[in-house]
Design an enzyme around this catalytic site. Structure first.
Site, PDB file in Angstrom:
ATOM      1  N   ARG A 149       0.858  -1.173   0.000  1.00 27.21           N
ATOM      2  CA  ARG A 149       0.000   0.000   0.000  1.00 27.21           C
ATOM      3  C   ARG A 149       0.903   1.234   0.000  1.00 27.21           C
ATOM      4  O   ARG A 149       2.118   1.117   0.061  1.00 27.21           O
ATOM      5  CB  ARG A 149      -1.014  -0.015   1.156  1.00 27.21           C
ATOM      6  CG  ARG A 149      -0.667  -0.761   2.402  1.00 27.21           C
ATOM      7  CD  ARG A 149       0.448  -0.180   3.211  1.00 27.21           C
ATOM      8  NE  ARG A 149       0.240   1.246   3.408  1.00 27.21           N
ATOM      9  CZ  ARG A 149       1.170   2.133   3.609  1.00 27.21           C
ATOM     10  NH1 ARG A 149       2.449   1.765   3.651  1.00 27.21           N
ATOM     11  NH2 ARG A 149       0.912   3.402   3.755  1.00 27.21           N
ATOM     12  N   GLY A 150       0.266   2.416  -0.077  1.00 29.85           N
ATOM     13  CA  GLY A 150       1.059   3.629  -0.237  1.00 29.85           C
ATOM     14  C   GLY A 150       1.162   3.931  -1.722  1.00 29.85           C
ATOM     15  O   GLY A 150       1.519   3.046  -2.519  1.00 29.85           O
TER      16      GLY A 150
ATOM     17  N   GLN B 290      -1.981   2.588   9.987  1.00 29.18           N
ATOM     18  CA  GLN B 290      -0.690   2.631   9.269  1.00 29.18           C
ATOM     19  C   GLN B 290       0.363   3.416  10.043  1.00 29.18           C
ATOM     20  O   GLN B 290       1.564   3.177   9.884  1.00 29.18           O
ATOM     21  CB  GLN B 290      -0.874   3.259   7.874  1.00 29.18           C
ATOM     22  CG  GLN B 290      -1.635   2.403   6.885  1.00 29.18           C
ATOM     23  CD  GLN B 290      -3.094   2.771   6.842  1.00 29.18           C
ATOM     24  OE1 GLN B 290      -3.680   3.159   7.843  1.00 29.18           O
ATOM     25  NE2 GLN B 290      -3.709   2.632   5.679  1.00 29.18           N
TER      26      GLN B 290
ATOM     27  N   ASP C 229      -1.969  10.956  -1.818  1.00 26.01           N
ATOM     28  CA  ASP C 229      -2.313   9.951  -2.825  1.00 26.01           C
ATOM     29  C   ASP C 229      -2.694  10.563  -4.162  1.00 26.01           C
ATOM     30  O   ASP C 229      -2.665   9.903  -5.191  1.00 26.01           O
ATOM     31  CB  ASP C 229      -3.451   9.066  -2.326  1.00 26.01           C
ATOM     32  CG  ASP C 229      -2.983   8.257  -1.136  1.00 26.01           C
ATOM     33  OD1 ASP C 229      -2.965   8.810  -0.024  1.00 26.01           O
ATOM     34  OD2 ASP C 229      -2.592   7.091  -1.331  1.00 26.01           O
TER      35      ASP C 229
HETATM   36  O1  MRU Z   1      -4.424   3.302   2.228  1.00 24.28           O
HETATM   37  P1  MRU Z   1      -2.929   3.446   2.124  1.00 24.28           P
HETATM   38  O2  MRU Z   1      -2.190   2.828   3.263  1.00 24.28           O
HETATM   39  O3  MRU Z   1      -2.425   3.028   0.769  1.00 24.28           O
HETATM   40  O4  MRU Z   1      -2.728   5.016   2.236  1.00 24.28           O
HETATM   41  C1  MRU Z   1      -1.457   5.581   2.161  1.00 24.28           C
HETATM   42  C2  MRU Z   1      -1.447   7.026   2.414  1.00 24.28           C
HETATM   43  O5  MRU Z   1      -2.448   7.675   2.585  1.00 24.28           O
HETATM   44  C3  MRU Z   1      -0.125   7.686   2.321  1.00 24.28           C
HETATM   45  O6  MRU Z   1       0.000   8.710   3.256  1.00 24.28           O
HETATM   46  C4  MRU Z   1       0.025   8.206   0.902  1.00 24.28           C
HETATM   47  O7  MRU Z   1      -0.168   7.154  -0.012  1.00 24.28           O
HETATM   48  C5  MRU Z   1       1.315   8.778   0.653  1.00 24.28           C
HETATM   49  S1  MRU Z   1       2.501   7.514   0.482  1.00 24.28           S
HETATM   50  C6  MRU Z   1       4.016   8.139   0.184  1.00 24.28           C
END
Ligand code: MRU
Length: 365
Positions: free
Chosen positions: A53-54, A203, A244
């Site tokens: 994820r991320g 997270q 994102d």
């Molecule tokens: O749902 P996730 O864990 O994929 O969300 C990730 C985030 O919101 C992060 O803060 C974002 O992707 C930036 S990652 C460098």
């Protein structure tokens, strides 16, 4: 960055040069097993189930997903199918679309026989660029932390609040929001990070805290609701988060709860910085109102997992049976609440003019 003192990246290839290896992040902070991706379906599942994820990591794993698909069948139909399936896994992070469009642009004109090798090369290039871009974000953001350090009394740390995980485990290495923090720490600047737990998937508590701990960066996990209180007490020098998707006007989609932190920061005069690679800018969206917001299963809110005293990982329910749960995974912070963006090309205002000052080639596009 390091795990157990050893430098790691989030994606690498097995000895056969074709099998893709990554980490299953769903068992953090207690375990971090290696996850093997051999087929397109493995990649789509890893992204959909948030084993990876991320935003930047999702893009990189999707690129390798296309490579795995080309390995099995390099036809036009298989390329279409791979891009469509991967593109439907998660809606909010635009890096996914960016990576898939890049793969398609490179692969579509080739003869099928040439596609597999080229797909692996392009996915590897995406990963290498991600590392360089995040390192550059770190260098561009470091002066902001240095400036905050100069305003502190001798020996007092710069207190930085972050939300979700925009660290190296959300990218290939360094992270976006964490890159300036890691560079500041390595430069000997005293930093301390307030880590929002980031309900419902935690997270922050599970991943950011793990990362910072492995790098020896002082940090404290706080309940999501604590940030406003800390800001009112002068206990936060700056906020630094990832994103994102950023719309062309500077509106920022990030993990749910980011908007509330930005409001509290604005009210308390605390600088609110957003770190992003340019692959996170959605130049096609005029503002944040059209950013698709992922809605996930209510069970993620109702169930909590953790390690028991005897070492088992267990999941328990914390809501009444039958109470419905709403689970919006992201929110949009209006550009006016963002002090500045930190990108690989530099720091700019959170506005269309600010973004175009760093990416002037987009004005003509
Ligand atoms: O749902 P996730 O864990 O994929 O969300 C990730 C985030 O919101 C992060 O803060 C974002 O992707 C930036 S990652 C460098």
């Amino acid at each position: 960055m390091r795990i157990g003192g050893k430098h790691r990246r989030t994606v690498w290839l097995a000895e056969d040069g074709r099998t893709v290896l990554t980490f299953d992040q769903t068992r953090l902070p207690h375990e971090l097993p290696v996850l093997t991706l051999e087929r397109l379906a493995d990649s789509t599942h890893a992204i959909r189930a948030m084993k990876v994820r991320g935003a930047p990591l999702i893009g990189a794993v999707a690129a390798y997903g296309v490579a795995l698909a080309m390995r099995a069948d390099p036809s036009d139909a298989a390329l279409d199918e791979a891009c469509a399936t991967l593109g439907a896994t998660r809606p909010t992070a635009v890096n996914l679309r960016w990576a898939l469009e890049r793969m398609r642009t490179v692969l579509a004109p080739l003869a099928p026989g040439e596609r597999e090798a080229r797909a692996y090369a392009e996915a590897a290039a995406i990963c290498e660029e991600d590392v360089a871009v995040n390192r550059a974000i770190g260098e561009r953001g470091l002066p902001l932390i240095e400036a905050a350090a100069r305003r502190k009394r001798r020996g007092e740390p710069v207190n930085i609040l972050t939300h979700c995980n925009a660290g190296w485990l959300a990218t290939i290495d360094w992270g976006t929001a964490t890159a300036p923090i890691y560079l500041a720490h390595r430069a000997g600047i005293a930093v301390h990070v307030w880590v929002d737990e980031t309900r419902p998937r935690n997270q922050g508590a599970a991943i950011t805290a793990f990362e910072l701990g492995q790098e020896g960066v002082p940090h404290t996990v706080i309940a999501d609701n604590a940030g406003g209180h800390l800001m009112r007490r002068g206990m936060v020098d700056l906020c630094l988060v990832g994103t994102d998707r950023v719309a062309a006007n500077g509106d920022v989609a990030n993990k749910i709860g980011t908007y509330l932190k930005a409001l509290a920061a604005f009210d308390n005069g605390v600088p609110f910085y957003v770190a992003l690679p340019s692959s996170t800018i959605d130049w096609r969206l005029a503002d944040g109102s059209a950013i698709p917001i992922e809605e996930r299963a209510g069970e993620e809110l109702a169930l909590v997992s953790g390690r028991t005293r005897d070492g088992r990982i267990e999941t328990v329910r914390i809501t009444p049976d039958g109470s419905p749960c709403g689970n919006w995974a992201f929110d949009v912070t209006p550009a006016r609440l963002v002090t500045a963006f930190v990108t690989e090309r530099g720091v700019c205002r959170a506005s269309e003019a600010g973004l175009l000052s760093l990416y002037p080639e987009r004005a003509a596009a």
